[in-house]
Design an enzyme around this catalytic site. Structure first.
Site, PDB file in Angstrom:
ATOM      1  N   HIS A   1       0.810  -1.222   0.000  1.00  0.00           N
ATOM      2  CA  HIS A   1       0.000   0.000   0.000  1.00  0.00           C
ATOM      3  C   HIS A   1       0.846   1.277   0.000  1.00  0.00           C
ATOM      4  O   HIS A   1       0.750   2.080  -0.925  1.00  0.00           O
ATOM      5  CB  HIS A   1      -1.009  -0.047   1.153  1.00  0.00           C
ATOM      6  CG  HIS A   1      -1.643   1.269   1.462  1.00  0.00           C
ATOM      7  ND1 HIS A   1      -2.466   1.919   0.556  1.00  0.00           N
ATOM      8  CD2 HIS A   1      -1.575   2.073   2.554  1.00  0.00           C
ATOM      9  CE1 HIS A   1      -2.868   3.065   1.100  1.00  0.00           C
ATOM     10  NE2 HIS A   1      -2.344   3.176   2.297  1.00  0.00           N
TER      11      HIS A   1
ATOM     12  N   HIS B   1       3.561   7.142   5.164  1.00  0.00           N
ATOM     13  CA  HIS B   1       2.350   7.797   5.657  1.00  0.00           C
ATOM     14  C   HIS B   1       1.559   6.984   6.677  1.00  0.00           C
ATOM     15  O   HIS B   1       0.830   7.538   7.480  1.00  0.00           O
ATOM     16  CB  HIS B   1       1.440   8.233   4.510  1.00  0.00           C
ATOM     17  CG  HIS B   1       0.603   7.138   3.928  1.00  0.00           C
ATOM     18  ND1 HIS B   1       1.038   6.349   2.904  1.00  0.00           N
ATOM     19  CD2 HIS B   1      -0.633   6.696   4.248  1.00  0.00           C
ATOM     20  CE1 HIS B   1       0.096   5.470   2.610  1.00  0.00           C
ATOM     21  NE2 HIS B   1      -0.928   5.657   3.410  1.00  0.00           N
TER      22      HIS B   1
ATOM     23  N   ASP C   1     -25.765  13.458 -25.766  1.00  0.00           N
ATOM     24  CA  ASP C   1     -25.345  14.288 -24.660  1.00  0.00           C
ATOM     25  C   ASP C   1     -24.094  13.746 -23.995  1.00  0.00           C
ATOM     26  O   ASP C   1     -23.416  14.431 -23.269  1.00  0.00           O
ATOM     27  CB  ASP C   1     -26.428  14.308 -23.577  1.00  0.00           C
ATOM     28  CG  ASP C   1     -27.341  15.495 -23.770  1.00  0.00           C
ATOM     29  OD1 ASP C   1     -27.098  16.245 -24.733  1.00  0.00           O
ATOM     30  OD2 ASP C   1     -28.275  15.644 -22.992  1.00  0.00           O
TER      31      ASP C   1
ATOM     32  N   GLU D   1       0.662   5.833  12.225  1.00  0.00           N
ATOM     33  CA  GLU D   1      -0.688   5.414  12.599  1.00  0.00           C
ATOM     34  C   GLU D   1      -0.736   3.930  12.963  1.00  0.00           C
ATOM     35  O   GLU D   1      -1.407   3.534  13.905  1.00  0.00           O
ATOM     36  CB  GLU D   1      -1.619   5.706  11.419  1.00  0.00           C
ATOM     37  CG  GLU D   1      -3.075   5.523  11.711  1.00  0.00           C
ATOM     38  CD  GLU D   1      -3.910   5.929  10.497  1.00  0.00           C
ATOM     39  OE1 GLU D   1      -3.634   6.993   9.913  1.00  0.00           O
ATOM     40  OE2 GLU D   1      -4.807   5.173  10.129  1.00  0.00           O
ATOM     41  N   ASP D   2      -0.040   3.114  12.201  1.00  0.00           N
ATOM     42  CA  ASP D   2      -0.242   1.669  12.310  1.00  0.00           C
ATOM     43  C   ASP D   2       0.920   0.870  12.891  1.00  0.00           C
ATOM     44  O   ASP D   2       0.823  -0.340  13.028  1.00  0.00           O
ATOM     45  CB  ASP D   2      -0.568   1.086  10.921  1.00  0.00           C
ATOM     46  CG  ASP D   2      -1.899   1.576  10.418  1.00  0.00           C
ATOM     47  OD1 ASP D   2      -2.746   1.939  11.253  1.00  0.00           O
ATOM     48  OD2 ASP D   2      -2.111   1.620   9.188  1.00  0.00           O
TER      49      ASP D   2
ATOM     50  N   ASP E   1      -3.364   8.411  -1.258  1.00  0.00           N
ATOM     51  CA  ASP E   1      -3.717   7.343  -0.326  1.00  0.00           C
ATOM     52  C   ASP E   1      -5.138   6.863  -0.619  1.00  0.00           C
ATOM     53  O   ASP E   1      -5.403   5.670  -0.761  1.00  0.00           O
ATOM     54  CB  ASP E   1      -3.609   7.912   1.098  1.00  0.00           C
ATOM     55  CG  ASP E   1      -3.983   6.911   2.179  1.00  0.00           C
ATOM     56  OD1 ASP E   1      -3.618   5.732   2.028  1.00  0.00           O
ATOM     57  OD2 ASP E   1      -4.619   7.321   3.166  1.00  0.00           O
TER      58      ASP E   1
HETATM   59 MN    MN Z   1      -2.790   4.694   3.860  1.00  0.00          MN
END
Ligand code: MN
Length: 715
Positions: free
Chosen positions: A71, A95, A278, A99-100, A158
């Site tokens: 990721h 990034h 259209d 957080e993780d 992200d």
């Molecule tokens: Mn992420």
């Protein structure tokens, strides 16, 4: 922003698509893409960041079963493909570490410096309530973007990577993410001018938000593809031929409208799907802005333009810098077909927006566009977090109109805004004092709808007798105006309650002969757990605490001691030793008539403050035990004060203000001014004898034309 030539960039949907062939060197495609855009930049730090990310995410897996590191790697690839600078690519890799994983922000800052701020901006807040932490996370993102707009780009990359992997999520959860993406991230990408990211996010969101309708649209479009392509082919040929006959070289491409925009037309605009034409458009790319207009003329001469559909975004670019000419013509067979005309630069600008500028920046300037600052300001102010997402959605998704101030400055407002929204956009004080408006010179109500290009002047009242009302909330549409009006109204209500409480309390204690003084009230309020006296009054006014409970606390906290007097200032102080040194505080410069109290300093005796002085309020919160009662003995002496005058700017304003001061027979010792937008803040320092004289100065300043408010600094 200066427009620069843009080198070849990868085509849409190829963002982040390249995957390394070598399983032992997964980073290679990122470095390749980065070096393509920044041939002179070192890649060492990116490799460092990669090492840390790989190590920290070791043993973690995505919902797809892939190692987690795929990721951050994918996000970094998207960012590198966008032409991002090194810090941004590094932030892409790092990034999710804070957080993780057990990697801390401090560690990140030590190792990678500035990159840590980008990581911090995209790190989620973990609060107890999920809904709340979501809203607060987005608030944090917007505030971080105000400092450094690149945070928004990292977050979008992200989100794009994650959107591509929504198929591994439970459908309900994916639909929720898709909804949020349509509400917040798609418009954010649009504002940043990143059309390429915007359209892919839009398409993916639509697919997961409403899979049934998505499938239907895909089928219907597929079924008509043959007829449509034939028609498009023919029209493109004719446009090309007629431009060529006038000597204009143009690249002409057919534009299949996205499934999402077709969906929007059918569902939101309730158009009939059978008018499939259209759903195609033609894009004409020429070499200069002049040729854009020439091409437009030639096309309009040959085919009838549909009235009201021509838009000139070259002369009036959108706030995200988008430029092009748009028109809709009645093509062969009477079918409407949309044509966009632009230059190659304008085209790249549309696809890459803010990202397109990075490579060519000479100085490092990542300050945010004006709209981010505006948004950050009201987001910061919003007290109820549950209002953040809806307000942000409406701010981001509305079409913008540009309104001019009488001085010719442009203010962007959402469609449907009224003069009152405009007033608050210019300045809160102008909004609070607004009584009417002139639109293009014509007197209009504050609630009338504005059109793009209107010039608006706001009429304000001097007296302050009018002001925000609940009715105003029914017609303003911008979050800033709503916020400020609500705040004004709640302050007024609190003020009323506090005044009621104060009166009730005084009456109660006087009635029962309970001796009290301001310091003893301050003591009591802190003993009862209030941080200011005002809050205590408010609680009494609202019936949250009884007068009996307060007076009992007052009785207990009564200061004792003999007291001291100051020779110089005619002040008596209770509760300290005789002969204690007494000085007037310099922050608020109290004068006879002010309510005062003493603060026992560590080494410099007692300082006398006005009880309204913000410093004093803070001190009394921090050290309620050091507050002592003080009184004025006489009323004459020599005192100094500083006065702030807020006024609407006009000619000779300062002359009139100085005259008003000298009329009150005081000696001006200094003055200074600040001018912002249409407002002047002027500060005057002077010496005076007694309180009535000070009042006279304030009164005469208030009479000067254009003055909005007069107050004592620190008083
Ligand atoms: Mn992420």
């Amino acid at each position: 922003m200066k427009k620069l030539p843009i080198k070849s960039l990868p085509p849409s949907k190829a963002l982040g698509a390249e995957i390394s062939q070598d399983p032992f060197d997964l980073l290679a495609p990122v470095l390749k893409s980065f070096s393509f855009h920044h041939p002179k930049d070192e890649v060492g730090p990116i490799e460092e960041a990669w090492k840390v990310a790989k190590e920290k995410h070791e043993g973690q897996f995505r919902a797809s079963g892939e190692p987690y590191i795929s990721h951050p790697l994918g996000v970094a690839q998207i960012l590198a493909d966008l032409g991002s600078d090194r810090q941004v690519v590094m932030a892409g890799l790092l990034h999710d570490t804070v957080e993780d994983t057990d990697y801390s922000l401090e560690e990140c800052r030590r190792q990678f410096g500035e990159t840590a701020s980008l990581v911090e901006g995209v790190t989620k807040l973990s609060l107890i309530s999920k809904e709340l932490s979501n809203a607060e996370t987005i608030r944090k993102l917007i505030l971080a973007m105000q400092q450094d707009v690149r945070v928004g780009v990292v977050k979008l990359a992200d989100r794009l990577y994650n959107a591509r992997t929504w198929r591994f999520m439970p459908p309900k959860k994916a639909a929720k993410k898709a909804g949020e993406t349509l509400d917040i991230y798609v418009p954010l990408a649009d504002r940043l001018g990143m059309g390429i990211v915007k359209s892919e996010l839009e398409e993916l969101s639509f697919k997961y938000l409403d899979p049934k309708i998505y499938k239907k649209v895909v089928e219907m479009v597929g079924a008509r593809a043959g007829v449509r392509d034939e028609y498009l082919e023919k029209m493109m040929g004719e446009v090309k031929a007629s431009l060529k006959s006038y000597g204009i070289k143009a690249k002409i491409t057919g534009r299949l409208k996205s499934y999402f925009s077709i969906y929007r037309k059918i569902v939101l605009l309730k158009k009939n799907f059978d008018r499939i034409y259209d759903f195609v458009g033609i894009r004409v790319v020429v070499d200069s802005p002049q040729n854009c207009y020439r091409a437009l003329g030639i096309i309009h001469e040959k085919w009838l333009p549909v009235p009201g559909r021509f838009k000139d975004y070259i002369a009036m670019p959108k706030s995200n810098l988008y430029q092009a000419l748009h028109t809709t013509i009645l093509g062969d067979g009477g079918q409407e077909i949309e044509i966009q005309i632009r230059t190659e630069e304008m085209h790249k600008e549309d696809e890459y927006g803010i990202a397109a500028h990075w490579k060519y920046k000479e100085k490092e300037d990542f300050g945010s566009p004006e709209w981010v600052g505006r948004m950050a300001n009201w987001v910061k102010d919003l007290q109820d977090p549950s209002e953040i997402l809806p307000a942000l959605k409406s701010d981001l998704t509305s079409e913008e109109i540009s309104i001019f101030t009488p001085k010719g400055e442009t203010i962007f407002l959402p469609e449907g805004a009224c003069p009152l929204d405009f007033a608050y956009a210019v300045h809160t004080e102008i909004g609070n004092r607004a009584v009417g408006a002139k639109i293009n010179g014509i007197p209009s109500s504050l609630s009338s709808k504005l059109k793009s290009g209107d010039c608006v002047e706001i009429l304000t009242s001097q007296s302050g007798s009018s002001g925000p009302s609940y009715e105003w909330l029914s017609f303003v549409i911008t979050p800033k105006a709503k916020n400020k009006i609500k705040r004004f109204l709640s302050q007024e209500k609190n003020l009323e309650a506090a005044q009621k409480g104060k009166k009730a309390l005084m009456a109660y204690m006087l009635d029962r002969g309970i001796p009290f003084s301001l310091p003893s009230l301050v003591h009591a309020s802190s003993a009862l757990g209030f941080s200011t006296l005002q809050q205590l009054y408010y609680a009494v006014g609202n019936g949250k605490i009884s007068c009996f409970a307060v007076s009992r606390a007052v009785f207990r906290s009564k200061a004792s001691g003999e007291g001291s007097e100051s020779e110089k200032y005619s002040v008596t102080v209770k509760g300290v030793e005789k002969g204690e040194r007494i000085e007037l505080a310099r922050c608020c410069k109290p004068v006879p008539g002010d309510q005062i109290a003493g603060f026992i300093t560590n080494f410099r005796g007692v300082r006398i403050h006005s009880t309204r002085c913000p410093d004093f309020v803070r001190l009394s919160e921090e050290n309620p035990g050091k507050i002592v009662d003080a009184q004025w003995k006489g009323e004459k002496g020599e005192f100094e004060a500083e006065i702030e005058v807020l006024a609407l700017d006009r000619q000779a304003l300062l002359v009139d203000l100085s005259l008003a001061i000298s009329n009150a027979c005081v000696d001006l010792s200094s003055s200074r001014q600040k001018v912002a937008a249409n407002l002047v803040s002027a500060y005057f320092s002077f010496k005076f004898r007694d309180f009535p004289q000070l009042e006279l100065v304030i009164k005469s300043l208030e009479q000067v034309e254009g003055v909005i408010g007069v107050k004592r600094v620190g008083g």
